[in-house]
Design a protein around this motif. Structure first.
Motif, PDB file in Angstrom:
ATOM      1  N   ASP A  35       1.058   4.393 -16.015  1.00 57.32           N
ATOM      2  CA  ASP A  35       2.823   4.504 -16.410  1.00 57.32           C
ATOM      3  C   ASP A  35       3.144   3.679 -15.563  1.00 57.32           C
ATOM      4  OD1 ASP A  35       2.081   5.441 -18.769  1.00 57.32           O
ATOM      5  OD2 ASP A  35       2.760   7.602 -18.246  1.00 57.32           O
ATOM      6  N   THR A  36       2.811   4.021 -14.055  1.00 56.57           N
ATOM      7  CA  THR A  36       3.598   3.429 -12.863  1.00 56.57           C
ATOM      8  C   THR A  36       3.101   2.293 -12.152  1.00 56.57           C
ATOM      9  OG1 THR A  36       2.471   5.091 -11.493  1.00 56.57           O
ATOM     10  CG2 THR A  36       4.597   5.821 -12.802  1.00 56.57           C
ATOM     11  N   THR A  37       1.773   2.211 -12.179  1.00 48.84           N
ATOM     12  CA  THR A  37       1.227   1.070 -11.101  1.00 48.84           C
ATOM     13  C   THR A  37       1.441  -0.130 -11.307  1.00 48.84           C
ATOM     14  OG1 THR A  37      -0.841   1.083 -12.204  1.00 48.84           O
ATOM     15  CG2 THR A  37      -0.859   2.584 -10.572  1.00 48.84           C
ATOM     16  N   ILE A  38       1.240  -0.752 -12.548  1.00 47.56           N
ATOM     17  CA  ILE A  38       1.600  -2.109 -12.888  1.00 47.56           C
ATOM     18  C   ILE A  38       3.049  -2.388 -12.684  1.00 47.56           C
ATOM     19  CG2 ILE A  38       1.959  -3.871 -14.465  1.00 47.56           C
ATOM     20  CD1 ILE A  38      -0.945  -2.753 -15.373  1.00 47.56           C
ATOM     21  N   PRO A  39       4.230  -1.507 -12.963  1.00 49.78           N
ATOM     22  CA  PRO A  39       5.573  -1.743 -12.680  1.00 49.78           C
ATOM     23  C   PRO A  39       5.743  -1.910 -11.120  1.00 49.78           C
ATOM     24  CG  PRO A  39       5.544  -0.281 -14.417  1.00 49.78           C
ATOM     25  CD  PRO A  39       4.333  -0.387 -14.024  1.00 49.78           C
ATOM     26  N   ILE A  40       5.351  -1.093 -10.557  1.00 50.51           N
ATOM     27  CA  ILE A  40       5.595  -0.978  -9.061  1.00 50.51           C
ATOM     28  C   ILE A  40       4.955  -2.171  -8.356  1.00 50.51           C
ATOM     29  CG2 ILE A  40       4.835   0.199  -7.058  1.00 50.51           C
ATOM     30  CD1 ILE A  40       5.301   2.972  -8.587  1.00 50.51           C
ATOM     31  N   VAL A  41       3.731  -2.401  -8.650  1.00 54.17           N
ATOM     32  CA  VAL A  41       2.828  -3.376  -8.011  1.00 54.17           C
ATOM     33  C   VAL A  41       3.558  -4.710  -8.281  1.00 54.17           C
ATOM     34  CG1 VAL A  41       0.606  -4.644  -7.613  1.00 54.17           C
ATOM     35  CG2 VAL A  41       0.973  -2.257  -7.794  1.00 54.17           C
ATOM     36  N   THR A  42       3.704  -5.300  -9.667  1.00 55.25           N
ATOM     37  CA  THR A  42       4.271  -6.436  -9.954  1.00 55.25           C
ATOM     38  C   THR A  42       5.720  -6.785  -9.394  1.00 55.25           C
ATOM     39  OG1 THR A  42       4.967  -5.813 -12.087  1.00 55.25           O
ATOM     40  CG2 THR A  42       3.001  -6.732 -11.905  1.00 55.25           C
ATOM     41  N   ASN A  43       6.490  -5.714  -9.481  1.00 54.50           N
ATOM     42  CA  ASN A  43       8.011  -5.852  -8.841  1.00 54.50           C
ATOM     43  C   ASN A  43       7.923  -6.246  -7.281  1.00 54.50           C
ATOM     44  OD1 ASN A  43      10.374  -5.821 -10.977  1.00 54.50           O
ATOM     45  ND2 ASN A  43       8.698  -4.026 -11.530  1.00 54.50           N
ATOM     46  N   VAL A  44       7.129  -4.996  -6.585  1.00 45.62           N
ATOM     47  CA  VAL A  44       6.956  -5.209  -5.067  1.00 45.62           C
ATOM     48  C   VAL A  44       6.423  -6.770  -4.733  1.00 45.62           C
ATOM     49  CG1 VAL A  44       6.170  -4.238  -3.083  1.00 45.62           C
ATOM     50  CG2 VAL A  44       7.264  -2.895  -4.969  1.00 45.62           C
ATOM     51  N   VAL A  45       5.471  -6.938  -5.344  1.00 44.74           N
ATOM     52  CA  VAL A  45       4.773  -8.317  -5.151  1.00 44.74           C
ATOM     53  C   VAL A  45       5.537  -9.536  -5.414  1.00 44.74           C
ATOM     54  CG1 VAL A  45       2.799  -9.777  -5.690  1.00 44.74           C
ATOM     55  CG2 VAL A  45       2.345  -7.441  -5.164  1.00 44.74           C
ATOM     56  N   ASP A  46       6.273  -9.513  -6.489  1.00 37.18           N
ATOM     57  CA  ASP A  46       7.317 -10.421  -6.806  1.00 37.18           C
ATOM     58  C   ASP A  46       8.351 -10.820  -5.772  1.00 37.18           C
ATOM     59  OD1 ASP A  46       6.278 -10.802  -9.267  1.00 37.18           O
ATOM     60  OD2 ASP A  46       7.741 -10.022 -10.359  1.00 37.18           O
ATOM     61  N   VAL A  47       8.708  -9.629  -5.257  1.00 36.88           N
ATOM     62  CA  VAL A  47       9.873  -9.685  -3.983  1.00 36.88           C
ATOM     63  C   VAL A  47       9.072 -10.254  -2.910  1.00 36.88           C
ATOM     64  CG1 VAL A  47      11.288  -8.461  -2.648  1.00 36.88           C
ATOM     65  CG2 VAL A  47      11.268  -8.041  -4.955  1.00 36.88           C
ATOM     66  N   PHE A  48       8.206  -9.725  -2.393  1.00 34.23           N
ATOM     67  CA  PHE A  48       7.517 -10.213  -1.298  1.00 34.23           C
ATOM     68  C   PHE A  48       6.715 -11.542  -1.427  1.00 34.23           C
ATOM     69  CE2 PHE A  48       7.381  -5.542  -0.002  1.00 34.23           C
ATOM     70  CZ  PHE A  48       7.770  -5.631   1.358  1.00 34.23           C
ATOM     71  N   GLY A  49       6.164 -11.731  -2.574  1.00 38.35           N
ATOM     72  CA  GLY A  49       5.819 -13.196  -2.918  1.00 38.35           C
ATOM     73  C   GLY A  49       6.729 -14.156  -2.695  1.00 38.35           C
ATOM     74  N   MET A  50       7.898 -13.839  -3.299  1.00 39.17           N
ATOM     75  CA  MET A  50       9.158 -14.837  -3.015  1.00 39.17           C
ATOM     76  C   MET A  50       9.367 -14.954  -1.602  1.00 39.17           C
ATOM     77  SD  MET A  50      11.153 -17.244  -4.400  1.00 39.17           S
ATOM     78  CE  MET A  50      10.819 -16.586  -6.141  1.00 39.17           C
ATOM     79  N   VAL A  51       9.764 -14.162  -0.978  1.00 39.74           N
ATOM     80  CA  VAL A  51      10.025 -13.927   0.443  1.00 39.74           C
ATOM     81  C   VAL A  51       8.865 -14.628   1.488  1.00 39.74           C
ATOM     82  CG1 VAL A  51      10.478 -12.405   2.428  1.00 39.74           C
ATOM     83  CG2 VAL A  51      11.470 -11.948   0.373  1.00 39.74           C
ATOM     84  N   ILE A  52       7.822 -14.364   1.232  1.00 42.12           N
ATOM     85  CA  ILE A  52       6.669 -14.895   2.108  1.00 42.12           C
ATOM     86  C   ILE A  52       6.441 -16.380   1.555  1.00 42.12           C
ATOM     87  CG2 ILE A  52       4.322 -14.996   2.381  1.00 42.12           C
ATOM     88  CD1 ILE A  52       4.293 -11.830   1.931  1.00 42.12           C
ATOM     89  N   PHE A  53       6.716 -16.780   0.266  1.00 44.52           N
ATOM     90  CA  PHE A  53       6.517 -18.241   0.264  1.00 44.52           C
ATOM     91  C   PHE A  53       7.680 -18.897   0.711  1.00 44.52           C
ATOM     92  CE2 PHE A  53       7.377 -21.931  -2.820  1.00 44.52           C
ATOM     93  CZ  PHE A  53       6.223 -22.410  -2.716  1.00 44.52           C
ATOM     94  N   ILE A  54       8.768 -18.471   0.352  1.00 47.59           N
ATOM     95  CA  ILE A  54       9.877 -19.274   1.000  1.00 47.59           C
ATOM     96  C   ILE A  54       9.965 -19.391   2.606  1.00 47.59           C
ATOM     97  CG2 ILE A  54      12.555 -19.192   1.189  1.00 47.59           C
ATOM     98  CD1 ILE A  54      11.468 -20.038  -1.629  1.00 47.59           C
ATOM     99  N   GLY A  55       9.734 -18.024   3.301  1.00 45.76           N
ATOM    100  CA  GLY A  55       9.386 -18.200   4.563  1.00 45.76           C
ATOM    101  C   GLY A  55       8.519 -19.082   5.185  1.00 45.76           C
TER     102      GLY A  55
END
Length: 193
Positions: A165-185
């Motif tokens: 119930d929890t892992t996929i929403p947590i992981v995908t949202n957190v990775v989306d945020v860090f993915g965007m920040v890291i890629f732009i950086g």
């Protein structure tokens, strides 16, 4: 119909909504960070349009890698075949598989972006530069996906919440945020923007 209850909560909708609603609110607020980062990078993405084309794949693939690992870990918990043990060879095999898949995907992304840039955008970004941006960003996101997959799965299990119930929403949202920040950086650092 009586639904059997296990050690990880119930299948009743009230229980699932009660666990997920606060989590989804918090994750929605966190994802705003990715949107703000994307908006702040508008000038760079306007100048190097091929980077804007890479953004959705970069973010999506990172979340998918985390979802794959989270799903595998959750399944092993439900089967009773896993524990947090650094000597567990199957856990390390899963981590290595995710890293190998990430290296393959993000190499293909860099090459594909370059080819598309030459065909459509007449891109001034060299293949080596796009590969560097793609691989450094992608592998960093893959490592973050692995860390959060383990943390979300084991954390949910410890709290008595079904990790499914929890892992996929947590992981995908957190990775989306860090993915965007890291890629732009990484893009900004490499292109000196």
């Amino acid at each position: 119909m009586v639904v059997p209850q296990g050690s990880l909560g119930t299948w009743e909708w009230k229980s699932i909504v009660g666990n997920m609603f606060p989590l989804l609110i918090v994750l929605s607020i966190i994802v705003l960070w990715a949107g703000i980062t994307l908006e702040e990078a508008e000038e760079m993405l306007g100048e190097f349009a091929i980077l804007a084309v890479m953004v959705p794949t970069m973010v999506d693939m990172g979340g998918n890698l985390g979802a794959i690992l989270s799903s595998r870990l959750s399944t092993r918990f439900h089967l009773g075949t896993t524990k947090l043990d650094p000597t567990d060879r199957v856990l390390w095999a899963n981590v290595i598989a995710i890293l190998a898949l990430a290296a393959t995907i993000f190499t293909a992304l860099g090459i594909g972006a370059y080819a598309l840039g030459v065909l459509i955008f007449d891109t001034p970004i060299a293949l080596s530069t796009l590969l560097f941006i793609s691989l450094v960003s992608g592998m960093s996101v893959a490592v973050i996906a692995i860390v959060f997959s383990f943390a979300a799965t084991y954390g949910s299990y410890r709290l008595g919440i079904d990790p499914d119930d929890t892992t996929i929403p947590i992981v995908t949202n957190v990775v989306d945020v860090f993915g965007m920040v890291i890629f732009i950086g990484v893009s900004a650092a490499v292109l000196n923007f």
